[in-house]
Scaffold this motif. Structure first.
Motif, PDB file in Angstrom:
ATOM      1  N   HIS A  78       0.859  -1.370   0.033  1.00  0.00           N
ATOM      2  CA  HIS A  78      -0.025  -0.101  -0.047  1.00  0.00           C
ATOM      3  C   HIS A  78       0.724   1.292   0.053  1.00  0.00           C
ATOM      4  CE1 HIS A  78      -3.944   1.979   0.807  1.00  0.00           C
ATOM      5  NE2 HIS A  78      -2.946   2.781   1.518  1.00  0.00           N
ATOM      6  N   ILE A  79       0.705   2.152  -0.874  1.00  0.00           N
ATOM      7  CA  ILE A  79       1.620   3.272  -1.203  1.00  0.00           C
ATOM      8  C   ILE A  79       1.061   4.520  -0.711  1.00  0.00           C
ATOM      9  CG2 ILE A  79       3.025   4.360  -2.467  1.00  0.00           C
ATOM     10  CD1 ILE A  79       3.428   1.942  -4.100  1.00  0.00           C
ATOM     11  N   ILE A  80       1.447   5.179   0.155  1.00  0.00           N
ATOM     12  CA  ILE A  80       0.977   6.453   0.680  1.00  0.00           C
ATOM     13  C   ILE A  80       1.751   7.827   0.183  1.00  0.00           C
ATOM     14  CG2 ILE A  80       0.052   8.130   2.533  1.00  0.00           C
ATOM     15  CD1 ILE A  80      -0.594   5.708   3.994  1.00  0.00           C
ATOM     16  N   LEU A  81       1.422   8.507  -0.837  1.00  0.00           N
ATOM     17  CA  LEU A  81       2.194   9.637  -1.232  1.00  0.00           C
ATOM     18  C   LEU A  81       2.027  10.842  -0.510  1.00  0.00           C
ATOM     19  CD1 LEU A  81       1.817   9.230  -4.998  1.00  0.00           C
ATOM     20  CD2 LEU A  81       3.738   8.302  -3.615  1.00  0.00           C
ATOM     21  N   LEU A  82       3.011  11.695  -0.054  1.00  0.00           N
ATOM     22  CA  LEU A  82       2.933  12.963   0.662  1.00  0.00           C
ATOM     23  C   LEU A  82       3.346  13.833  -0.285  1.00  0.00           C
ATOM     24  CD1 LEU A  82       5.197  11.859   3.790  1.00  0.00           C
ATOM     25  CD2 LEU A  82       2.695  11.746   3.475  1.00  0.00           C
ATOM     26  N   ALA A  83       2.645  14.956  -0.596  1.00  0.00           N
ATOM     27  CA  ALA A  83       2.753  15.956  -1.824  1.00  0.00           C
ATOM     28  C   ALA A  83       2.274  17.370  -1.311  1.00  0.00           C
ATOM     29  CB  ALA A  83       1.743  15.365  -3.022  1.00  0.00           C
ATOM     30  N   ILE A  84       3.152  17.952  -1.746  1.00  0.00           N
ATOM     31  CA  ILE A  84       2.868  19.677  -1.416  1.00  0.00           C
ATOM     32  C   ILE A  84       2.126  20.169  -2.872  1.00  0.00           C
ATOM     33  CG2 ILE A  84       3.815  21.913  -0.907  1.00  0.00           C
ATOM     34  CD1 ILE A  84       6.142  20.328   0.222  1.00  0.00           C
ATOM     35  N   TYR A  85       0.873  20.574  -2.379  1.00  0.00           N
ATOM     36  CA  TYR A  85      -0.063  21.194  -3.555  1.00  0.00           C
ATOM     37  C   TYR A  85       0.255  20.351  -4.946  1.00  0.00           C
ATOM     38  CZ  TYR A  85      -0.090  24.928  -0.241  1.00  0.00           C
ATOM     39  OH  TYR A  85      -0.237  25.637   1.051  1.00  0.00           O
ATOM     40  N   LEU A  90      -0.933  14.963 -12.280  1.00  0.00           N
ATOM     41  CA  LEU A  90       0.259  14.019 -11.492  1.00  0.00           C
ATOM     42  C   LEU A  90      -0.616  13.182 -10.603  1.00  0.00           C
ATOM     43  CD1 LEU A  90       3.286  16.616 -10.902  1.00  0.00           C
ATOM     44  CD2 LEU A  90       3.225  14.503 -12.232  1.00  0.00           C
ATOM     45  N   VAL A  91      -1.330  13.615  -9.758  1.00  0.00           N
ATOM     46  CA  VAL A  91      -2.103  12.661  -8.976  1.00  0.00           C
ATOM     47  C   VAL A  91      -2.701  11.451  -9.689  1.00  0.00           C
ATOM     48  CG1 VAL A  91      -4.115  12.486  -7.306  1.00  0.00           C
ATOM     49  CG2 VAL A  91      -2.517  14.266  -7.399  1.00  0.00           C
ATOM     50  N   ALA A  99       0.285   4.006  -6.860  1.00  0.00           N
ATOM     51  CA  ALA A  99      -0.110   4.692  -5.712  1.00  0.00           C
ATOM     52  C   ALA A  99      -1.463   4.419  -5.209  1.00  0.00           C
ATOM     53  CB  ALA A  99       0.308   6.109  -5.722  1.00  0.00           C
ATOM     54  N   SER A 100      -1.731   4.431  -3.779  1.00  0.00           N
ATOM     55  CA  SER A 100      -3.022   3.796  -3.339  1.00  0.00           C
ATOM     56  C   SER A 100      -3.570   5.072  -2.465  1.00  0.00           C
ATOM     57  CB  SER A 100      -2.859   2.725  -2.114  1.00  0.00           C
ATOM     58  OG  SER A 100      -1.844   2.101  -2.535  1.00  0.00           O
ATOM     59  N   ASP A 101      -2.911   6.071  -2.146  1.00  0.00           N
ATOM     60  CA  ASP A 101      -3.399   7.198  -1.312  1.00  0.00           C
ATOM     61  C   ASP A 101      -2.552   8.308  -1.496  1.00  0.00           C
ATOM     62  OD1 ASP A 101      -5.169   8.332   0.654  1.00  0.00           O
ATOM     63  OD2 ASP A 101      -4.938   6.999   2.132  1.00  0.00           O
ATOM     64  N   LEU A 102      -3.070   9.549  -1.012  1.00  0.00           N
ATOM     65  CA  LEU A 102      -2.271  10.843  -1.218  1.00  0.00           C
ATOM     66  C   LEU A 102      -2.779  11.573   0.209  1.00  0.00           C
ATOM     67  CD1 LEU A 102      -0.747  12.818  -2.976  1.00  0.00           C
ATOM     68  CD2 LEU A 102      -2.854  13.899  -3.327  1.00  0.00           C
ATOM     69  N   VAL A 103      -1.739  12.232   0.812  1.00  0.00           N
ATOM     70  CA  VAL A 103      -1.628  12.933   1.983  1.00  0.00           C
ATOM     71  C   VAL A 103      -0.983  14.365   1.712  1.00  0.00           C
ATOM     72  CG1 VAL A 103      -1.415  13.323   4.397  1.00  0.00           C
ATOM     73  CG2 VAL A 103      -1.963  11.146   3.610  1.00  0.00           C
ATOM     74  N   SER A 104      -1.771  15.547   1.801  1.00  0.00           N
ATOM     75  CA  SER A 104      -1.069  16.596   1.414  1.00  0.00           C
ATOM     76  C   SER A 104      -0.122  17.294   2.719  1.00  0.00           C
ATOM     77  CB  SER A 104      -2.188  17.677   1.222  1.00  0.00           C
ATOM     78  OG  SER A 104      -3.057  17.546   0.197  1.00  0.00           O
ATOM     79  N   VAL A 105       0.667  17.647   2.174  1.00  0.00           N
ATOM     80  CA  VAL A 105       1.789  18.239   3.160  1.00  0.00           C
ATOM     81  C   VAL A 105       1.683  19.796   3.265  1.00  0.00           C
ATOM     82  CG1 VAL A 105       4.397  18.396   3.562  1.00  0.00           C
ATOM     83  CG2 VAL A 105       3.409  16.451   2.762  1.00  0.00           C
ATOM     84  N   PRO A 106       1.760  20.442   4.409  1.00  0.00           N
ATOM     85  CA  PRO A 106       1.865  19.838   5.558  1.00  0.00           C
ATOM     86  C   PRO A 106       0.551  18.984   6.048  1.00  0.00           C
ATOM     87  CG  PRO A 106       1.619  22.074   6.037  1.00  0.00           C
ATOM     88  CD  PRO A 106       1.477  21.643   4.504  1.00  0.00           C
TER      89      PRO A 106
END
Length: 160
Positions: A78-85, A90-91, A99-106
């Motif tokens: 399971h792949i969680i990506l951390l991305a800034i805006y 691309l998502v 990729a499985s999930d995306l969490v925005s940074v911060p």
């Protein structure tokens, strides 16, 4: 299941937050700072890792290329990506690449904690399904062999 997470992050504050979330969840982890280090680690035992949490802003390689490399290895954590805006295009590309999930940074630690929990639940379900499919396939093969043996046995008795 022994949960094991590979963390790929080059920024210390973000890495510290990730480690905090995983430690509270009781998840073992290995942390690296580049995609190359991650691939080297994965090549040693590609099926040990149940989850990857990774930054999309690493200097050493493209996220999509990294995800495709993982697929080529046959590893599907399971792949969680951390991305800034992140750019929505691309998502979509990242999700298509594995990729499985995306969490925005911060991010807030609760947000990452929920993504980790849900990801491990999904990963566990998939692993259980794969084991059941394997077990069922083996039983089916055994049944077919038994039927074939019985058929051969019956033929040999009829021939005699």
């Amino acid at each position: 299941m022994n949960e094991f997470c590979l963390v790929i992050e080059n920024k210390e504050p973000t890495l510290t937050s990730i480690q905090s979330v995983l430690t509270r969840a009781g998840i073992l982890m290995h942390c690296v700072r580049t995609n190359r280090e991650a691939l080297d680690f994965m090549e040693q035992d590609p099926f040990r890792v149940s989850m990857i949490i990774m930054s999309t802003n690493l200097p050493d390689s493209d996220t999509t290329d990294f995800l495709k490399s993982l697929k080529e290895m046959g590893s599907l954590p399971h792949i969680i990506l951390l991305a800034i805006y992140p750019d929505p295009r691309l998502v979509i590309e990242w999700m298509k690449a594995g990729a499985s999930d995306l969490v925005s940074v911060p991010f807030h630690e609760v947000e990452l904690s929920l993504a980790v929990q849900q990801g491990l639940e999904r990963y566990s379900l998939i692993e259980n399904l794969n084991r059941e499919i394997e077990r069922t396939s083996q039983e089916s093969i055994k049944t077919r062999i038994d039927i074939f043996k019985q058929h051969l046995h019956n033929r040999s008795h009829h021939a005699a």
